[in-house]
Structure formats: structure tokens, C-alpha cells
Design a protein around this motif. Structure first.
Motif, short mmCIF file in Angstrom:
data_model
loop_
_atom_site.label_atom_id
_atom_site.label_comp_id
_atom_site.label_asym_id
_atom_site.label_seq_id
_atom_site.Cartn_x
_atom_site.Cartn_y
_atom_site.Cartn_z
N GLN A 213 0.84 -1.18 0.00
CA GLN A 213 0.00 0.00 0.00
C GLN A 213 0.88 1.24 0.00
O GLN A 213 2.01 1.22 0.50
N VAL A 214 0.35 2.33 -0.56
CA VAL A 214 1.05 3.61 -0.52
C VAL A 214 0.93 4.19 0.88
O VAL A 214 -0.17 4.32 1.42
N THR A 215 2.08 4.52 1.46
CA THR A 215 2.07 5.11 2.80
C THR A 215 2.19 6.63 2.75
O THR A 215 1.74 7.31 3.67
N ASN A 216 2.80 7.16 1.69
CA ASN A 216 2.93 8.61 1.55
C ASN A 216 2.93 9.00 0.08
O ASN A 216 3.54 8.31 -0.75
N THR A 217 2.24 10.07 -0.24
CA THR A 217 2.28 10.66 -1.57
C THR A 217 2.78 12.09 -1.42
O THR A 217 2.17 12.89 -0.69
N PHE A 218 3.88 12.41 -2.08
CA PHE A 218 4.46 13.74 -1.96
C PHE A 218 3.64 14.75 -2.78
O PHE A 218 2.95 14.37 -3.73
N PRO A 219 3.73 16.03 -2.42
CA PRO A 219 3.03 17.06 -3.21
C PRO A 219 3.48 17.01 -4.67
O PRO A 219 4.67 16.85 -4.97
N ALA A 220 2.53 17.13 -5.57
CA ALA A 220 2.84 17.03 -7.00
C ALA A 220 3.76 18.16 -7.43
O ALA A 220 3.60 19.31 -7.01
N LYS A 221 4.73 17.81 -8.26
CA LYS A 221 5.60 18.82 -8.87
C LYS A 221 4.89 19.40 -10.10
O LYS A 221 3.81 18.96 -10.49
#
Length: 358
Positions: free
Chosen positions: A198-206
């Protein structure tokens, strides 16, 4: 997103053609020229051992090359479309190659010239490829939005996860952990837990497509690189993995897509450094913490420089579209054994030169 990537690819082809027309091979007399590893553009290079590298490209071959002696050791033939990524498991003779033919093949340098394992299941080109720290699991990511986890021994897909618009561009494992990171055409970076898949973190989109990522040896930092053109975008970014989504610094100076970014092994008493390569035919070395450019090497006529593989604190390998693989040397002052190619020292006075080409 597919249309965006199609436009991106067409721009790359146009750029490659124009650069090829301009190529005058001005540095041929300044570097050692070895037997070419490939016929055509090279997409990816990595290290198998201190002396051997592995590369793949448009000729569909996976090549093992002794870059110190300047000789080809093995050319594996098994893919029926171009090779997009190669990775090796440290301390072994295992090689994994991903391709536009939607498959991943496993090779062993000591077990003949046929693949010893095949991983099938993706519906589009495989761009992401990473081996977990204990060498038992393989992660693959594709433009089909699927991230897959495989058991290497059985070639069985144990986990699959599809995220809309997650057109994977690169995957790397966080050293000594169960986490991995991946970049995507949707401009985001995701961190995954390989146990729960599972995805634990998604960074802010560039602002632009993220083309590549690398994780520092201590697992604390992540580098990502951006698509772009005309100096817009084209940056590499340092993130703190201990504070997910925390941007530390940006490295700006490339004029076209930054295709690759890597942490360089530390040099005794020197600053921590990162390197980037770009479609503008340049390699830049940066101070990791201050983002000061320490040196730039431009390879006129080489076209996009798409992959870097550090050997140690003073050398790395670089893959190009037009002029093969290059052994690059880094050093202070002007004590290089071979002349540099349009190399320029930055604030740190770092000289960057080409030693050999193959």
C-alpha cells in the motif's frame, strides 16, 4: 497522461536528431575509444561489480562490459523490444532487465546466455525495476498503472496494485527497509510499504513529470528529477523521507529534461554530492546540502544523457542517446589524466572529464 508522454517522446526524438546533426566528435581525440557496447541509443546503465557494468538500449541487448579493460564480456539477447531498465543485486551475478516488450528477464552471468527467469503480466512498457535488500523480491512498475511485487525464485506475482494515472517512470528500494519509492508521469512521488503493498505517503505534486528517483545510502533522503524544456522545470529535488513531502532543496541549471539524478559516494573530507544528467547533453555535480553547482560537463553531440551509475566518489558511468557509454572522472583542480569535454568548474572548482567511451 499518455498524450503528455507521447509529446515528450517526440520532443526527445527531435532533439536527438538535431544533436546528431551537430555532432562533430570534437572529443574523440581526447578520450580512449573502446569497442562500442551497443548499436544504437542506450537507455540505462548500472554497476554489477567494481569492474563490470550492465547496460540496455534500443538494440534490445543487455550487455555486460568491463569498462576498466574496455572489453565486452557478455551480450544477452532475449527481449524483442528496446530495454528500458537494468538492475543488479549487489554481491551477486544476477541481472534483471525491463523492456518495452512488457516483460522483465532475469540473467545470471555465470549461467549461460539464456534468461533464467521471466516475469510476465504487465500490459505496457515496464519502466520501474527494483530488488529488495534481501534479494528475494522484485518490484516492477509500468505505464499500465500497475505496481507489482514478485517472488524471484518462483517468478510468481504476489502483490499487485493499480492506481489511476500512476504511469510509473522509476522505482527504487529504500536501503535496509521494507519501503520503496516510485516516480510517475502524474508528477507525484509515492512511498510504498512492501509488506502491505500500500502507498504510505504521496508527496506534493511537482509541476512536471517526475522522471527518476534515488534514495541515499542511509535511507534518509530521496532525489527526484523533472521533465521540462527551455529551463522550465528540468530540476532535481531533494526530499527528506523522515518528514514525508518535505522538500529540502532544488538543483536548478539544466535547460532540458533532467533524466537521472543520483547520490554520489562520499569522498573523505569532502561535501556530500549528487549528480544529474539531462537531455541538454550535460552532467552536473551539486553540493547536496547547499544546491551549489560544483561542476558541469557538456558532451556536445551526445544527445540526451539518460542514466548515471556512480562507481566511487571520483568516477561514474553515463549513458547517452548518440555516443554510447562514457566513463566520467571527478577531481579537484586540473590534475586529470585526460582532457575534459566542455567541462567547467563551479563554485567548488570540481573538474569533470571523460576518460573513455564505449
Amino acid at each position: 497522461m499518455g498524450k503528455l508522454q507521447s509529446k515528450f517522446r517526440k520532443r526527445s526524438e527531435l532533439y536527438r536528431a538535431s544533436q546528431g546533426e551537430k555532432a562533430d566528435n570534437s572529443f574523440d581525440n581526447k578520450v580512449v575509444q573502446y569497442e562500442p557496447a551497443h548499436q544504437g541509443s542506450i537507455n540505462t546503465v548500472t554497476n554489477l561489480s567494481p569492474d563490470l557494468c550492465v547496460s540496455g538500449g534500443t538494440d534490445q541487448a543487455v550487455v555486460v562490459y568491463d569498462w576498466k579493460q574496455g572489453r565486452m564480456c557478455q551480450s544477452f539477447q532475449g527481449h524483442n523490444r528496446e530495454v528500458t531498465k537494468v538492475v543488479c543485486y549487489p554481491g551477486s551475478t544476477w541481472i534483471f532487465s525491463a523492456s518495452r516488450d512488457k516483460t522483465v528477464l532475469m540473467w545470471d552471468l555465470n549461467q549461460g546466455d539464456e534468461p533464467i527467469q521471466e516475469f510476465c503480466g504487465h500490459e505496457l512498457v515496464v519502466n520501474g525495476l527494483a530488488i529488495n535488500p534481501d534479494g528475494r523480491k522484485l518490484c516492477t512498475g509500468s505505464r499500465d498503472n500497475w505496481m507489482c511485487l514478485w517472488d524471484i525464485e518462483s517468478a510468481k506475482c504476489e502483490q499487485r496494485h493499480n492506481i489511476s494515472r500512476n504511469l510509473v517512470t522509476h522505482v527504487c528500494w529504500v536501503p535496509g527497509s521494507s519501503s520503496l519509492a516510485q516516480t510517475s508521469e502524474d508528477k507525484t512521488i509515492r512511498v510504498w510499504d512492501s509488506r502491505a503493498w500500500q502507498v504510505t505517503n504521496t508527496f506534493p505534486a511537482k509541476q512536471y513529470i517526475q522522471t527518476h528517483c534515488d534514495v541515499s545510502p542511509n535511507g534518509n533522503y530521496l532525489l527526484s528529477s523533472s521533465n521540462g524544456f527551455g529551463g522550465q522545470g528540468c530540476e532535481a529535488t531533494l526530499w527528506d523521507l523522515r518528514q514525508p513531502g518535505c522538500k529540502v532543496v532544488e538543483y536548478r541549471g539544466h535547460l532540458q529534461t533532467t533524466a537521472c539524478c543520483v547520490f554520489l559516494p562520499p569522498s573523505p573530507g569532502g561535501p556530500t554530492q549528487v549528480a544529474s544528467s539531462s537531455h541538454d547533453s550535460s552532467i552536473k555535480v551539486w553540493d547536496q546540502n547547499t544546491a551549489v553547482c560544483l561542476g558541469t560537463l557538456t558532451l556536445d553531440g551526445a544527445g540526451p544523457l539518460v542514466s548515471l551509475a556512480p562507481n566511487d566518489s571520483s568516477s561514474l558511468l553515463c549513458a547517452s542517446f548518440n555516443s554510447g557509454l562514457h566513463h566520467i572522472q571527478l577531481g579537484q583542480g586540473s590534475s586529470q589524466a585526460h582532457g575534459s569535454v566542455a567541462g567547467s568548474g563551479g563554485a567548488g572548482g570540481l573538474d569533470i572529464s571523460v576518460v573513455s567511451r564505449f
